[in-house]
Write an enzyme that holds these catalytic residues in place. Structure first.
Site, short mmCIF file in Angstrom:
data_model
loop_
_atom_site.label_atom_id
_atom_site.label_comp_id
_atom_site.label_asym_id
_atom_site.label_seq_id
_atom_site.Cartn_x
_atom_site.Cartn_y
_atom_site.Cartn_z
N GLY A 88 0.82 -1.22 0.00
CA GLY A 88 0.00 0.00 0.00
C GLY A 88 0.84 1.26 0.00
O GLY A 88 0.40 2.32 0.42
N GLY A 90 2.11 2.82 -2.61
CA GLY A 90 2.06 3.61 -3.85
C GLY A 90 3.12 3.21 -4.85
O GLY A 90 3.33 3.87 -5.86
N LEU A 91 3.84 2.11 -4.56
CA LEU A 91 4.91 1.68 -5.46
C LEU A 91 4.50 0.45 -6.27
O LEU A 91 5.36 -0.32 -6.73
CB LEU A 91 6.20 1.40 -4.66
N SER A 93 2.80 -2.33 -5.41
CA SER A 93 2.96 -3.67 -4.82
C SER A 93 1.82 -4.61 -5.26
O SER A 93 2.07 -5.80 -5.51
CB SER A 93 3.02 -3.59 -3.30
N ALA A 95 0.04 -4.62 -8.07
CA ALA A 95 0.21 -5.06 -9.47
C ALA A 95 1.37 -6.04 -9.57
O ALA A 95 1.28 -7.07 -10.25
CB ALA A 95 0.47 -3.86 -10.37
N ASP A 137 -0.19 0.07 -13.86
CA ASP A 137 0.71 -0.63 -12.93
C ASP A 137 1.04 -2.04 -13.42
O ASP A 137 2.22 -2.41 -13.51
CB ASP A 137 0.11 -0.69 -11.52
C1 MEV Z 1 -2.12 3.71 -8.88
O1 MEV Z 1 -0.75 3.37 -8.89
C2 MEV Z 1 -2.43 4.63 -10.03
C3 MEV Z 1 -3.89 5.05 -10.16
O2 MEV Z 1 -3.93 5.95 -11.26
C4 MEV Z 1 -4.80 3.85 -10.39
C5 MEV Z 1 -4.67 3.24 -11.78
O3 MEV Z 1 -4.13 3.86 -12.68
O4 MEV Z 1 -5.17 2.10 -11.94
C6 MEV Z 1 -4.38 5.79 -8.92
#
Ligand code: MEV
Length: 327
Positions: A88, A90-91, A93, A95, A137
């Site tokens: 969680g 934002g890197l 993980s 995907a 991702d």
């Molecule tokens: C998440 O890393 C990126 C978002 O744009 C979601 C997505 O593109 O699926 C928030």
């Protein structure tokens, strides 16, 4: 037993707007998730140090989709996850976990999947768990390197070495919740939010022009057997990061800690700093331009964790079975 791994990513420009069909630029990073799978008599067993509901959901859906591709009957599979990425954070993980699971389990079951199919299934897993996914991702995690992405299609994006520092807030966030918050805001103010998405898309386009021009200069110089850098217009790239970050703030996906890390990085001399990924927690990244040490220290002083990374040109891959850190 089969072990596969896939890299995490940073979104350089365009998160959230990319879910609504705008372009974005992302790059795979040198931190990966490893998934070991083996056959068992029946059922699905998942072992992970992080026992979050959502990790288990991603793995279960990934296995079901692989089995579904060949309409096989249910299989007994045991999966062990080993991650170098904060969950969680934002890197990417989730995907990386989906893509590595698809590769590991499909290889175990003798299902031959190409990269296109792996990325497509990875996107399907994300859509099932998150409710919506642009697919950026899983695409970058499958193919590696940097990509310019729009609407399920991507081009390779050449990027000369960039000095970036990632700053982790230490608090995870849920991509599903952040996507849903943005979608509610759009329902309330459709015209305004669509304008914001348009401008974010313009920023990604402009960033692509700068990166392409720098790469052309770099290639020309290389062909003249000269090792100078490509004179990347880092000032402009930094401006674009700051503009993109302001718009992410406007979408409500920042947090006190994220803003704090962005401000601390800029005060320490970074040319640009922005949230990367879904926001709400997770990470920022800063274009540190020779000031990596100062920016890393500033991130630490502001309560964050600096994570040194480079771009990974390897996407999803099979690992030799002897990896020691897999239990
Ligand atoms: C998440 O890393 C990126 C978002 O744009 C979601 C997505 O593109 O699926 C928030």
């Amino acid at each position: 037993m089969v072990i596969a791994s896939a890299p995490g990513k940073v979104i350089l420009f365009g998160e959230h707007a990319v879910v609504y069909g705008k372009p974005a630029i992302a790059a795979a990073i040198t931190k990966r998730i490893y998934v070991k799978s083996r056959r068992i008599d029946s059922g699905i067993q998942i072992f992970s140090e992080d026992k979050t509901e959502s990790s288990i959901e991603y793995v279960k859906h990934a296995i079901e989709l692989v089995i579904g591709t060949k309409r096989m009957k249910k299989q007994g599979i045991d999966v062990t996850i080993d991650s170098e990425l904060p969950v969680g954070g934002g890197l990417g993980s989730s995907a990386a976990l989906s893509v590595a699971t698809i590769k590991s389990v499909s290889t175990l079951l003798g299902v031959d999947l190409g990269k296109e199919e792996i990325a497509r299934l990875g996107r399907e897993v994300e859509s099932k768990v998150q409710g919506a996914s642009s697919g950026i991702d899983p695409f970058v995690s499958t193919y590696g390197g940097a990509i310019y992405y729009r609407d399920g299609r991507f081009d390779r994006q050449q990027i000369n070495p960039l000095s970036i520092v990632i700053g982790y807030t230490g608090s995870p966030s849920s991509t599903k919740n952040m996507i849903s918050n943005v979608s509610h805001l759009r329902e309330k103010y459709p015209k305004i939010i669509d304008h914001i998405f348009d401008v974010i898309g313009d920023i990604s386009e402009r960033a692509k022009i700068i990166l392409d021009a720098s790469n052309r200069r770099f290639e020309t110089r290389k062909s003249k057997i000269c090792d100078e850098s490509g004179d990347l217009n880092e000032n402009e790239l930094g401006d674009l990061m700051n503009l993109n970050n302001g718009l992410l703030e406007a979408l409500g996906v920042s947090s006190f800690s994220l803003s704090n890390l962005v401000n601390a990085s800029l005060l320490a001399g970074a040319l640009g700093a922005k949230i990367t990924g879904a926001g709400g927690g997770g990470c920022i990244f800063a274009l540190s331009s020779g000031r990596e040490k100062e920016v890393s220290t500033a991130i630490k002083m502001a309560g964050g964790v600096p994570i040194p990374v480079e771009i990974s040109f390897d996407g999803v891959r099979l690992e030799p079975n002897s990896r020691k850190n897999i239990i």
